[in-house]
Design a protein around this motif. Structure first.
Motif, PDB file in Angstrom:
ATOM      1  N   ASP A  28      -9.884  -9.022   8.675  1.00  0.00           N
ATOM      2  CA  ASP A  28      -9.027 -10.042   9.311  1.00  0.00           C
ATOM      3  C   ASP A  28      -8.121 -10.746   8.311  1.00  0.00           C
ATOM      4  OD1 ASP A  28      -9.727  -9.678  11.964  1.00  0.00           O
ATOM      5  OD2 ASP A  28     -11.387 -11.107  11.862  1.00  0.00           O
ATOM      6  N   SER A  29      -7.770 -10.077   7.216  1.00  0.00           N
ATOM      7  CA  SER A  29      -6.909 -10.716   6.224  1.00  0.00           C
ATOM      8  C   SER A  29      -5.438 -10.579   6.621  1.00  0.00           C
ATOM      9  CB  SER A  29      -7.136 -10.116   4.838  1.00  0.00           C
ATOM     10  OG  SER A  29      -6.775  -8.751   4.816  1.00  0.00           O
ATOM     11  N   VAL A  30      -4.678 -11.600   6.266  1.00  0.00           N
ATOM     12  CA  VAL A  30      -3.234 -11.619   6.463  1.00  0.00           C
ATOM     13  C   VAL A  30      -2.621 -11.922   5.113  1.00  0.00           C
ATOM     14  CG1 VAL A  30      -1.307 -12.766   7.617  1.00  0.00           C
ATOM     15  CG2 VAL A  30      -3.450 -12.421   8.847  1.00  0.00           C
ATOM     16  N   PHE A  31      -1.632 -11.133   4.705  1.00  0.00           N
ATOM     17  CA  PHE A  31      -1.004 -11.375   3.418  1.00  0.00           C
ATOM     18  C   PHE A  31       0.467 -10.984   3.445  1.00  0.00           C
ATOM     19  CE2 PHE A  31      -3.114  -7.243   3.296  1.00  0.00           C
ATOM     20  CZ  PHE A  31      -2.124  -6.390   2.825  1.00  0.00           C
ATOM     21  N   TYR A  52       2.128  -2.844  -0.507  1.00  0.00           N
ATOM     22  CA  TYR A  52       1.987  -3.733  -1.658  1.00  0.00           C
ATOM     23  C   TYR A  52       1.804  -5.153  -1.159  1.00  0.00           C
ATOM     24  CZ  TYR A  52       3.434   0.202  -4.450  1.00  0.00           C
ATOM     25  OH  TYR A  52       3.476   1.430  -5.049  1.00  0.00           O
ATOM     26  N   LYS A  53       1.072  -5.951  -1.927  1.00  0.00           N
ATOM     27  CA  LYS A  53       0.863  -7.349  -1.555  1.00  0.00           C
ATOM     28  C   LYS A  53       1.269  -8.251  -2.700  1.00  0.00           C
ATOM     29  CE  LYS A  53      -3.284  -9.051  -1.307  1.00  0.00           C
ATOM     30  NZ  LYS A  53      -4.693  -9.306  -0.993  1.00  0.00           N
ATOM     31  N   GLN A  54       1.676  -9.471  -2.355  1.00  0.00           N
ATOM     32  CA  GLN A  54       2.066 -10.437  -3.374  1.00  0.00           C
ATOM     33  C   GLN A  54       0.815 -11.129  -3.876  1.00  0.00           C
ATOM     34  OE1 GLN A  54       4.952 -13.359  -2.161  1.00  0.00           O
ATOM     35  NE2 GLN A  54       5.442 -13.849  -4.277  1.00  0.00           N
ATOM     36  N   THR A  55       0.564 -11.008  -5.173  1.00  0.00           N
ATOM     37  CA  THR A  55      -0.618 -11.617  -5.775  1.00  0.00           C
ATOM     38  C   THR A  55      -0.268 -12.821  -6.642  1.00  0.00           C
ATOM     39  OG1 THR A  55      -0.500 -10.014  -7.577  1.00  0.00           O
ATOM     40  CG2 THR A  55      -1.951  -9.471  -5.732  1.00  0.00           C
ATOM     41  N   GLY A  56       1.016 -13.042  -6.863  1.00  0.00           N
ATOM     42  CA  GLY A  56       1.497 -14.181  -7.641  1.00  0.00           C
ATOM     43  C   GLY A  56       2.965 -14.385  -7.334  1.00  0.00           C
ATOM     44  N   LEU A  57       3.552 -15.410  -7.902  1.00  0.00           N
ATOM     45  CA  LEU A  57       4.944 -15.732  -7.601  1.00  0.00           C
ATOM     46  C   LEU A  57       5.879 -14.547  -7.833  1.00  0.00           C
ATOM     47  CD1 LEU A  57       6.944 -17.877  -6.704  1.00  0.00           C
ATOM     48  CD2 LEU A  57       7.121 -18.608  -9.085  1.00  0.00           C
ATOM     49  N   ARG A  62      -0.412  -2.893  -5.581  1.00  0.00           N
ATOM     50  CA  ARG A  62      -0.753  -2.006  -4.476  1.00  0.00           C
ATOM     51  C   ARG A  62      -1.864  -2.648  -3.650  1.00  0.00           C
ATOM     52  NH1 ARG A  62      -0.514   3.872  -4.283  1.00  0.00           N
ATOM     53  NH2 ARG A  62      -0.926   4.350  -2.102  1.00  0.00           N
ATOM     54  N   ALA A  63      -1.695  -2.693  -2.343  1.00  0.00           N
ATOM     55  CA  ALA A  63      -2.673  -3.339  -1.465  1.00  0.00           C
ATOM     56  C   ALA A  63      -3.957  -2.532  -1.409  1.00  0.00           C
ATOM     57  CB  ALA A  63      -2.087  -3.499  -0.064  1.00  0.00           C
ATOM     58  N   GLU A  64      -5.067  -3.211  -1.604  1.00  0.00           N
ATOM     59  CA  GLU A  64      -6.373  -2.563  -1.483  1.00  0.00           C
ATOM     60  C   GLU A  64      -6.768  -2.460  -0.019  1.00  0.00           C
ATOM     61  OE1 GLU A  64      -8.973  -4.998  -3.754  1.00  0.00           O
ATOM     62  OE2 GLU A  64      -7.803  -4.766  -5.584  1.00  0.00           O
ATOM     63  N   HIS A  65      -6.217  -3.328   0.804  1.00  0.00           N
ATOM     64  CA  HIS A  65      -6.529  -3.341   2.221  1.00  0.00           C
ATOM     65  C   HIS A  65      -5.772  -2.226   2.942  1.00  0.00           C
ATOM     66  CE1 HIS A  65      -7.096  -7.374   0.673  1.00  0.00           C
ATOM     67  NE2 HIS A  65      -7.948  -7.606   1.662  1.00  0.00           N
ATOM     68  N   ILE A  66      -6.332  -1.762   4.021  1.00  0.00           N
ATOM     69  CA  ILE A  66      -5.617  -0.817   4.876  1.00  0.00           C
ATOM     70  C   ILE A  66      -4.871  -1.647   5.915  1.00  0.00           C
ATOM     71  CG2 ILE A  66      -5.838   1.035   6.560  1.00  0.00           C
ATOM     72  CD1 ILE A  66      -8.360   1.909   5.027  1.00  0.00           C
TER      73      ILE A  66
END
Length: 74
Positions: A28-31, A52-57, A62-66
């Motif tokens: 249930d993650s949203v990013f 890909y997900k934003q992990t910092g500014l 690469r997103a680990e989530h599907i």
């Protein structure tokens, strides 16, 4: 709880390198993320999508989530 019923399924190819809200059914993650299409078949029926997900500014990884659903950021 975020209502994702109107979000696109991943079967709908997302735009390339456009900021998106991404949702993962598993946890249930949203990013905030984006997609890159590194390969498109000649008949345009198969497309691999790397998420890909934003992990910092100024940091994207690469997103680990599907990702199961996405929505364009407006």
């Amino acid at each position: 709880m975020i209502d994702i019923s109107s979000w696109h399924a991943t079967a709908d190819n997302p735009p390339d390198r456009v900021p998106l809200l991404c949702y993962c059914d598993a946890d249930d993650s949203v990013f905030l993320g984006f997609a890159i299409h590194p390969y498109l078949s000649l008949d345009r029926t198969v497309s691999l999508v790397n998420w890909y997900k934003q992990t910092g500014l100024h940091e994207w990884q690469r997103a680990e989530h599907i990702v199961t659903r996405w929505k364009e950021v407006t």
